[in-house]
Design a protein around this motif. Structure first.
Motif, PDB file in Angstrom:
ATOM      1  N   UNK A  57       0.839  -1.177   0.000  1.00 35.08           N
ATOM      2  CA  UNK A  57       0.000   0.000   0.000  1.00 35.08           C
ATOM      3  C   UNK A  57       0.883   1.240   0.000  1.00 35.08           C
ATOM      4  N   UNK A  58       0.467   2.281  -0.704  1.00 40.05           N
ATOM      5  CA  UNK A  58       1.227   3.518  -0.760  1.00 40.05           C
ATOM      6  C   UNK A  58       1.269   4.150   0.623  1.00 40.05           C
ATOM      7  N   UNK A  59       2.432   4.641   0.971  1.00 43.59           N
ATOM      8  CA  UNK A  59       2.620   5.256   2.268  1.00 43.59           C
ATOM      9  C   UNK A  59       2.918   6.723   2.063  1.00 43.59           C
ATOM     10  N   UNK A  60       2.298   7.557   2.873  1.00 43.76           N
ATOM     11  CA  UNK A  60       2.584   8.977   2.791  1.00 43.76           C
ATOM     12  C   UNK A  60       3.974   9.216   3.340  1.00 43.76           C
ATOM     13  N   UNK A  61       4.773   9.956   2.591  1.00 45.23           N
ATOM     14  CA  UNK A  61       6.102  10.330   3.041  1.00 45.23           C
ATOM     15  C   UNK A  61       5.998  11.757   3.558  1.00 45.23           C
ATOM     16  N   UNK A  62       6.120  11.925   4.867  1.00 49.47           N
ATOM     17  CA  UNK A  62       5.965  13.248   5.441  1.00 49.47           C
ATOM     18  C   UNK A  62       4.515  13.687   5.373  1.00 49.47           C
ATOM     19  N   UNK A  63       4.314  14.961   5.509  1.00 47.15           N
ATOM     20  CA  UNK A  63       2.969  15.508   5.503  1.00 47.15           C
ATOM     21  C   UNK A  63       2.674  16.301   4.239  1.00 47.15           C
ATOM     22  N   UNK A  64       3.551  16.230   3.238  1.00 45.26           N
ATOM     23  CA  UNK A  64       3.403  16.998   2.000  1.00 45.26           C
ATOM     24  C   UNK A  64       3.396  16.038   0.815  1.00 45.26           C
ATOM     25  N   UNK A  65       2.687  16.423  -0.243  1.00 45.19           N
ATOM     26  CA  UNK A  65       2.694  15.619  -1.467  1.00 45.19           C
ATOM     27  C   UNK A  65       2.828  16.548  -2.663  1.00 45.19           C
ATOM     28  N   UNK A  95     -12.357   2.819 -14.740  1.00 47.03           N
ATOM     29  CA  UNK A  95     -12.882   3.081 -13.400  1.00 47.03           C
ATOM     30  C   UNK A  95     -14.362   3.439 -13.539  1.00 47.03           C
ATOM     31  N   UNK A  96     -15.166   2.383 -13.616  1.00 44.73           N
ATOM     32  CA  UNK A  96     -16.620   2.524 -13.725  1.00 44.73           C
ATOM     33  C   UNK A  96     -17.265   1.608 -12.684  1.00 44.73           C
ATOM     34  N   UNK A  97     -18.436   1.989 -12.263  1.00 46.84           N
ATOM     35  CA  UNK A  97     -19.138   1.286 -11.192  1.00 46.84           C
ATOM     36  C   UNK A  97     -19.297  -0.212 -11.462  1.00 46.84           C
ATOM     37  N   UNK A  98     -19.498  -0.589 -12.724  1.00 42.58           N
ATOM     38  CA  UNK A  98     -19.721  -1.995 -13.061  1.00 42.58           C
ATOM     39  C   UNK A  98     -18.472  -2.851 -12.840  1.00 42.58           C
ATOM     40  N   UNK A  99     -17.295  -2.254 -12.833  1.00 47.21           N
ATOM     41  CA  UNK A  99     -16.065  -3.046 -12.724  1.00 47.21           C
ATOM     42  C   UNK A  99     -15.368  -2.925 -11.372  1.00 47.21           C
ATOM     43  N   UNK A 100     -15.523  -1.808 -10.697  1.00 47.55           N
ATOM     44  CA  UNK A 100     -14.883  -1.624  -9.394  1.00 47.55           C
ATOM     45  C   UNK A 100     -15.883  -2.040  -8.320  1.00 47.55           C
ATOM     46  N   UNK A 101     -15.622  -3.192  -7.689  1.00 45.71           N
ATOM     47  CA  UNK A 101     -16.544  -3.736  -6.690  1.00 45.71           C
ATOM     48  C   UNK A 101     -16.386  -2.978  -5.374  1.00 45.71           C
ATOM     49  N   UNK A 102     -15.146  -2.863  -4.889  1.00 44.47           N
ATOM     50  CA  UNK A 102     -14.911  -2.130  -3.648  1.00 44.47           C
ATOM     51  C   UNK A 102     -13.434  -1.797  -3.503  1.00 44.47           C
ATOM     52  N   UNK A 103     -13.194  -0.758  -2.736  1.00 43.90           N
ATOM     53  CA  UNK A 103     -11.837  -0.348  -2.382  1.00 43.90           C
ATOM     54  C   UNK A 103     -11.714  -0.508  -0.876  1.00 43.90           C
ATOM     55  N   UNK A 104     -10.720  -1.281  -0.449  1.00 44.28           N
ATOM     56  CA  UNK A 104     -10.504  -1.517   0.977  1.00 44.28           C
ATOM     57  C   UNK A 104      -9.124  -0.995   1.342  1.00 44.28           C
ATOM     58  N   UNK A 105      -9.076   0.237   1.844  1.00 43.21           N
ATOM     59  CA  UNK A 105      -7.792   0.850   2.180  1.00 43.21           C
ATOM     60  C   UNK A 105      -7.104   0.134   3.340  1.00 43.21           C
ATOM     61  N   UNK A 106      -7.882  -0.381   4.280  1.00 42.13           N
ATOM     62  CA  UNK A 106      -7.311  -1.074   5.433  1.00 42.13           C
ATOM     63  C   UNK A 106      -6.599  -2.348   4.980  1.00 42.13           C
ATOM     64  N   UNK A 107      -7.231  -3.121   4.100  1.00 48.01           N
ATOM     65  CA  UNK A 107      -6.633  -4.360   3.584  1.00 48.01           C
ATOM     66  C   UNK A 107      -5.629  -4.088   2.470  1.00 48.01           C
ATOM     67  N   UNK A 108      -5.629  -2.859   1.931  1.00 48.09           N
ATOM     68  CA  UNK A 108      -4.681  -2.510   0.877  1.00 48.09           C
ATOM     69  C   UNK A 108      -5.013  -3.122  -0.464  1.00 48.09           C
ATOM     70  N   UNK A 109      -6.314  -3.208  -0.794  1.00 49.10           N
ATOM     71  CA  UNK A 109      -6.660  -3.830  -2.071  1.00 49.10           C
ATOM     72  C   UNK A 109      -7.905  -3.203  -2.698  1.00 49.10           C
ATOM     73  N   UNK A 110      -7.995  -3.422  -4.001  1.00 45.48           N
ATOM     74  CA  UNK A 110      -9.156  -3.027  -4.780  1.00 45.48           C
ATOM     75  C   UNK A 110      -9.719  -4.304  -5.381  1.00 45.48           C
ATOM     76  N   UNK A 111     -11.005  -4.559  -5.164  1.00 46.81           N
ATOM     77  CA  UNK A 111     -11.645  -5.735  -5.734  1.00 46.81           C
ATOM     78  C   UNK A 111     -12.378  -5.310  -6.997  1.00 46.81           C
ATOM     79  N   UNK A 112     -12.138  -6.054  -8.089  1.00 42.73           N
ATOM     80  CA  UNK A 112     -12.763  -5.740  -9.369  1.00 42.73           C
ATOM     81  C   UNK A 112     -13.481  -6.972  -9.911  1.00 42.73           C
ATOM     82  N   UNK A 113     -14.378  -6.739 -10.855  1.00 41.35           N
ATOM     83  CA  UNK A 113     -15.083  -7.821 -11.548  1.00 41.35           C
ATOM     84  C   UNK A 113     -15.006  -7.479 -13.031  1.00 41.35           C
TER      85      UNK A 113
END
Length: 178
Positions: free
Chosen positions: A1-9, A148-166
């Motif tokens: 999962x991407x980690x924020x480096x510092x407080x700036x991007x 990135x359309x509703x029919x293909x992106x099932x869910x985004x789980x930031x805690x688990x670090x994954x995106x579920x697609x169909x």
């Protein structure tokens, strides 16, 4: 999962100046991003490693760029040295999003799992088309482009670090359908 480096991007790059009053033309890192309009403080980082913090006093969208005027810098000669700099802003200045919306820094590096094929790889990039965004995933099937359309992106789980697609047949190169 991407980690924020510092407080700036990194939110953009200074492409040039605009007018004689010291406005900077900044190309946002993400197309159509208006995050820079919300920044209370910015940091300009040059290629040589030097950085300077400035306070924006005026910002607006203009032909895909963000025009910025900085406090105390009101002439083109006073901002010319910033051209080419990367523009950083603090995460705290990002506007709140709706429940089902995410910032790129939250998604970059997430694992992408398809309901049929299993792991497709890691989300490496995103780009925008007139119809919708496209995720670029690198993994065992090579490069997979996911609309990135509703029919293909099932869910985004930031805690688990994954995106579920169909994904439908034919979208994943070289995959064997089950």
């Amino acid at each position: 999962m991407a980690v924020r480096v510092g407080e700036w991007f990194c939110a953009g790059v200074v492409r040039g100046t605009h007018g004689l009053r010291g406005d900077l033309k900044v190309r946002p890192v993400t197309d159509d991003s208006a995050s820079l309009l919300e920044a209370g403080e910015l940091e300009f980082r040059k290629a040589d490693g030097t950085a300077t913090r400035q306070v924006p006093v005026r910002s607006s969208l203009h032909k895909g760029d963000v025009l910025l005027r900085l406090k105390g810098l009101e002439h083109i000669d006073e901002v010319q040295h910033l051209v080419g700099s990367e523009v950083y802003m603090p995460y705290r200045d990002l506007p709140d999003l709706e429940e089902d919306e995410f910032y790129w820094y939250q998604l970059e590096g997430l694992r992408v799992l398809d309901r049929t094929r299993g792991e497709l790889g890691t989300l490496e990039e995103m780009f925008t088309t007139p119809a919708h965004d496209i995720y670029v995933v690198q993994g065992p099937y090579g490069e997979v482009l996911i609309p990135v359309v509703e029919q293909m992106i099932v869910r985004v789980d930031l805690v688990a670090g994954c995106i579920e697609v169909d994904l439908p047949e034919g979208l994943v190169p070289g995959s064997d359908e089950v």
